[in-house]
Design a protein around this motif. Structure first.
Motif, PDB file in Angstrom:
ATOM      1  N   PHE A   4      63.800 -13.961 -39.926  1.00  0.00           N
ATOM      2  CA  PHE A   4      64.076 -14.959 -38.909  1.00  0.00           C
ATOM      3  C   PHE A   4      62.791 -15.374 -38.206  1.00  0.00           C
ATOM      4  CE2 PHE A   4      68.383 -12.823 -38.732  1.00  0.00           C
ATOM      5  CZ  PHE A   4      69.067 -13.883 -39.302  1.00  0.00           C
ATOM      6  N   LYS A   5      62.797 -16.593 -37.685  1.00  0.00           N
ATOM      7  CA  LYS A   5      61.698 -17.106 -36.877  1.00  0.00           C
ATOM      8  C   LYS A   5      62.255 -17.518 -35.527  1.00  0.00           C
ATOM      9  CE  LYS A   5      58.465 -18.583 -40.385  1.00  0.00           C
ATOM     10  NZ  LYS A   5      57.493 -19.622 -40.735  1.00  0.00           N
ATOM     11  N   LYS A   6      61.339 -17.791 -34.606  1.00  0.00           N
ATOM     12  CA  LYS A   6      61.739 -18.225 -33.271  1.00  0.00           C
ATOM     13  C   LYS A   6      61.142 -19.587 -32.961  1.00  0.00           C
ATOM     14  CE  LYS A   6      62.446 -13.674 -31.239  1.00  0.00           C
ATOM     15  NZ  LYS A   6      63.862 -13.680 -31.163  1.00  0.00           N
ATOM     16  N   ALA A   7      61.898 -20.343 -32.163  1.00  0.00           N
ATOM     17  CA  ALA A   7      61.435 -21.610 -31.593  1.00  0.00           C
ATOM     18  C   ALA A   7      61.811 -21.569 -30.122  1.00  0.00           C
ATOM     19  CB  ALA A   7      62.115 -22.790 -32.287  1.00  0.00           C
ATOM     20  N   THR A   8      60.915 -22.040 -29.260  1.00  0.00           N
ATOM     21  CA  THR A   8      61.172 -22.011 -27.823  1.00  0.00           C
ATOM     22  C   THR A   8      60.919 -23.392 -27.246  1.00  0.00           C
ATOM     23  OG1 THR A   8      60.473 -19.683 -27.771  1.00  0.00           O
ATOM     24  CG2 THR A   8      60.623 -20.833 -25.658  1.00  0.00           C
ATOM     25  N   PRO A  20      73.550 -27.825 -28.293  1.00  0.00           N
ATOM     26  CA  PRO A  20      73.040 -28.651 -29.394  1.00  0.00           C
ATOM     27  C   PRO A  20      72.418 -27.851 -30.542  1.00  0.00           C
ATOM     28  CG  PRO A  20      72.405 -29.585 -27.296  1.00  0.00           C
ATOM     29  CD  PRO A  20      72.996 -28.235 -27.009  1.00  0.00           C
ATOM     30  N   PHE A  21      71.843 -26.694 -30.231  1.00  0.00           N
ATOM     31  CA  PHE A  21      71.224 -25.865 -31.271  1.00  0.00           C
ATOM     32  C   PHE A  21      72.216 -24.872 -31.859  1.00  0.00           C
ATOM     33  CE2 PHE A  21      67.711 -27.137 -28.499  1.00  0.00           C
ATOM     34  CZ  PHE A  21      66.908 -27.762 -29.427  1.00  0.00           C
ATOM     35  N   ASP A  22      73.114 -24.406 -31.042  1.00  0.00           N
ATOM     36  CA  ASP A  22      74.087 -23.377 -31.408  1.00  0.00           C
ATOM     37  C   ASP A  22      75.004 -23.821 -32.554  1.00  0.00           C
ATOM     38  OD1 ASP A  22      74.829 -20.774 -30.825  1.00  0.00           O
ATOM     39  OD2 ASP A  22      76.381 -21.367 -29.389  1.00  0.00           O
ATOM     40  N   GLN A  23      75.103 -25.102 -32.757  1.00  0.00           N
ATOM     41  CA  GLN A  23      76.049 -25.664 -33.722  1.00  0.00           C
ATOM     42  C   GLN A  23      75.513 -25.756 -35.151  1.00  0.00           C
ATOM     43  OE1 GLN A  23      78.351 -29.064 -31.752  1.00  0.00           O
ATOM     44  NE2 GLN A  23      76.346 -29.170 -30.765  1.00  0.00           N
ATOM     45  N   GLY A  26      72.190 -21.789 -39.878  1.00  0.00           N
ATOM     46  CA  GLY A  26      70.848 -21.228 -39.910  1.00  0.00           C
ATOM     47  C   GLY A  26      70.339 -20.800 -38.552  1.00  0.00           C
ATOM     48  N   VAL A  27      71.006 -21.244 -37.480  1.00  0.00           N
ATOM     49  CA  VAL A  27      70.626 -20.795 -36.137  1.00  0.00           C
ATOM     50  C   VAL A  27      71.392 -19.507 -35.863  1.00  0.00           C
ATOM     51  CG1 VAL A  27      70.705 -21.303 -33.665  1.00  0.00           C
ATOM     52  CG2 VAL A  27      70.010 -23.078 -35.293  1.00  0.00           C
ATOM     53  N   HIS A  28      70.654 -18.442 -35.675  1.00  0.00           N
ATOM     54  CA  HIS A  28      71.235 -17.117 -35.482  1.00  0.00           C
ATOM     55  C   HIS A  28      71.592 -16.858 -34.020  1.00  0.00           C
ATOM     56  CE1 HIS A  28      71.927 -12.868 -36.158  1.00  0.00           C
ATOM     57  NE2 HIS A  28      71.047 -12.578 -35.219  1.00  0.00           N
ATOM     58  N   ALA A  29      70.739 -17.320 -33.075  1.00  0.00           N
ATOM     59  CA  ALA A  29      70.975 -17.094 -31.650  1.00  0.00           C
ATOM     60  C   ALA A  29      70.225 -18.133 -30.826  1.00  0.00           C
ATOM     61  CB  ALA A  29      70.505 -15.693 -31.247  1.00  0.00           C
ATOM     62  N   VAL A  30      70.803 -18.479 -29.686  1.00  0.00           N
ATOM     63  CA  VAL A  30      70.145 -19.345 -28.709  1.00  0.00           C
ATOM     64  C   VAL A  30      70.294 -18.647 -27.358  1.00  0.00           C
ATOM     65  CG1 VAL A  30      69.982 -21.630 -27.677  1.00  0.00           C
ATOM     66  CG2 VAL A  30      70.824 -21.396 -30.029  1.00  0.00           C
ATOM     67  N   ILE A  31      69.173 -18.268 -26.778  1.00  0.00           N
ATOM     68  CA  ILE A  31      69.157 -17.509 -25.525  1.00  0.00           C
ATOM     69  C   ILE A  31      68.578 -18.385 -24.414  1.00  0.00           C
ATOM     70  CG2 ILE A  31      68.272 -15.436 -24.365  1.00  0.00           C
ATOM     71  CD1 ILE A  31      70.140 -14.826 -26.728  1.00  0.00           C
ATOM     72  N   SER A  32      69.262 -18.447 -23.292  1.00  0.00           N
ATOM     73  CA  SER A  32      68.741 -19.131 -22.104  1.00  0.00           C
ATOM     74  C   SER A  32      67.784 -18.193 -21.381  1.00  0.00           C
ATOM     75  CB  SER A  32      69.887 -19.499 -21.160  1.00  0.00           C
ATOM     76  OG  SER A  32      70.761 -20.414 -21.759  1.00  0.00           O
ATOM     77  N   ASP A  63      66.947 -18.995 -39.234  1.00  0.00           N
ATOM     78  CA  ASP A  63      66.608 -18.640 -40.605  1.00  0.00           C
ATOM     79  C   ASP A  63      65.921 -19.851 -41.240  1.00  0.00           C
ATOM     80  OD1 ASP A  63      66.525 -18.197 -43.356  1.00  0.00           O
ATOM     81  OD2 ASP A  63      68.532 -17.311 -43.430  1.00  0.00           O
ATOM     82  N   PRO A  64      64.601 -19.796 -41.465  1.00  0.00           N
ATOM     83  CA  PRO A  64      63.877 -20.951 -41.983  1.00  0.00           C
ATOM     84  C   PRO A  64      64.238 -21.326 -43.420  1.00  0.00           C
ATOM     85  CG  PRO A  64      62.434 -19.053 -41.916  1.00  0.00           C
ATOM     86  CD  PRO A  64      63.726 -18.649 -41.248  1.00  0.00           C
ATOM     87  N   THR A  65      64.999 -20.470 -44.117  1.00  0.00           N
ATOM     88  CA  THR A  65      65.463 -20.850 -45.455  1.00  0.00           C
ATOM     89  C   THR A  65      66.697 -21.748 -45.383  1.00  0.00           C
ATOM     90  OG1 THR A  65      66.904 -18.917 -45.766  1.00  0.00           O
ATOM     91  CG2 THR A  65      64.570 -18.689 -46.425  1.00  0.00           C
ATOM     92  N   ILE A  66      67.285 -21.850 -44.193  1.00  0.00           N
ATOM     93  CA  ILE A  66      68.484 -22.683 -44.006  1.00  0.00           C
ATOM     94  C   ILE A  66      68.191 -23.903 -43.140  1.00  0.00           C
ATOM     95  CG2 ILE A  66      70.853 -22.729 -43.100  1.00  0.00           C
ATOM     96  CD1 ILE A  66      71.001 -19.716 -43.780  1.00  0.00           C
ATOM     97  N   ILE A  67      67.432 -23.713 -42.072  1.00  0.00           N
ATOM     98  CA  ILE A  67      67.055 -24.814 -41.174  1.00  0.00           C
ATOM     99  C   ILE A  67      65.567 -24.664 -40.861  1.00  0.00           C
ATOM    100  CG2 ILE A  67      67.771 -23.564 -39.081  1.00  0.00           C
ATOM    101  CD1 ILE A  67      68.654 -26.353 -37.945  1.00  0.00           C
ATOM    102  N   THR A  68      64.849 -25.759 -40.967  1.00  0.00           N
ATOM    103  CA  THR A  68      63.399 -25.711 -40.763  1.00  0.00           C
ATOM    104  C   THR A  68      63.033 -25.970 -39.304  1.00  0.00           C
ATOM    105  OG1 THR A  68      63.086 -28.072 -41.166  1.00  0.00           O
ATOM    106  CG2 THR A  68      63.038 -26.600 -43.106  1.00  0.00           C
TER     107      THR A  68
END
Length: 174
Positions: A4-8, A20-23, A26-32, A63-68
């Motif tokens: 997994f990778k992270k984007a902030t 918007p990201f949670d949907q 390939g997005v595993h988690a979205v933390i506020s 997961d960068p293999t599913i969503i870039t």
């Protein structure tokens, strides 16, 4: 095991930035949470004063293999007014500014190119002021802020409706 990778991203009120990201697949988690400030383990009460230097932000694990990162960045731009240096919509102050926090040089380059493309597109008459900054320590917000759109659906919808965010998105991004 997936790497997994992270984007902030900071995009104003973090309540409006989770769904918007949670949907996306390939997005595993979205933390506020909070990032970029000078107070260790800040609270919401401290950050909302604008005195801690933090941004309200979301940290996305994907997961960068599913969503870039490019695709996640495209979702990000379509949630914000990238020309507003004073906050986002009804939320005013430095804690509500927009920023892309890069985790590595590849993300920095992709974000910089994406911002330049948006600036060159002519979509907005005002300059793009969203900052591109190195990632800083991310402090998760209090539990009641996590997945707020699910836990407090009525309050989330009311707050979002009065913010003007959806009207801006419809007018400028769709």
């Amino acid at each position: 095991m997936t790497n997994f990778k992270k984007a902030t991203f900071a995009g104003g009120c973090f309540w409006c930035m989770v769904k918007p990201f949670d949907q996306w697949d390939g997005v595993h988690a979205v933390i506020s949470g909070y990032t970029g400030g000078h107070v260790e383990n800040p609270t919401y009460e401290q950050v909302k004063t604008g005195q801690t230097g933090h941004y309200e932000a979301v940290e996305i694990t994907y997961d960068p293999t599913i969503i870039t990162f490019d695709e996640i960045l495209e979702v990000y731009w379509r949630q914000i007014d990238p020309t507003d240096a004073g906050g986002q919509f009804q939320d005013r102050g430095d804690q509500y500014r927009t920023a892309i926090f890069y985790h590595d040089e590849e993300q920095k380059e992709i974000a910089s190119n994406s911002k330049q493309t948006l600036e060159n597109s002519g979509k907005f008459t005002k300059p793009i002021v969203t900052e591109i900054l190195p990632v800083a320590t991310f402090f998760p917000a209090e539990e009641y802020h996590q997945d707020f759109y699910k836990k407090s659906e009525k309050e989330y919808k009311e707050d979002r409706a009065k913010s003007g965010r959806d009207e801006f998105i419809a007018e400028n991004w769709q």
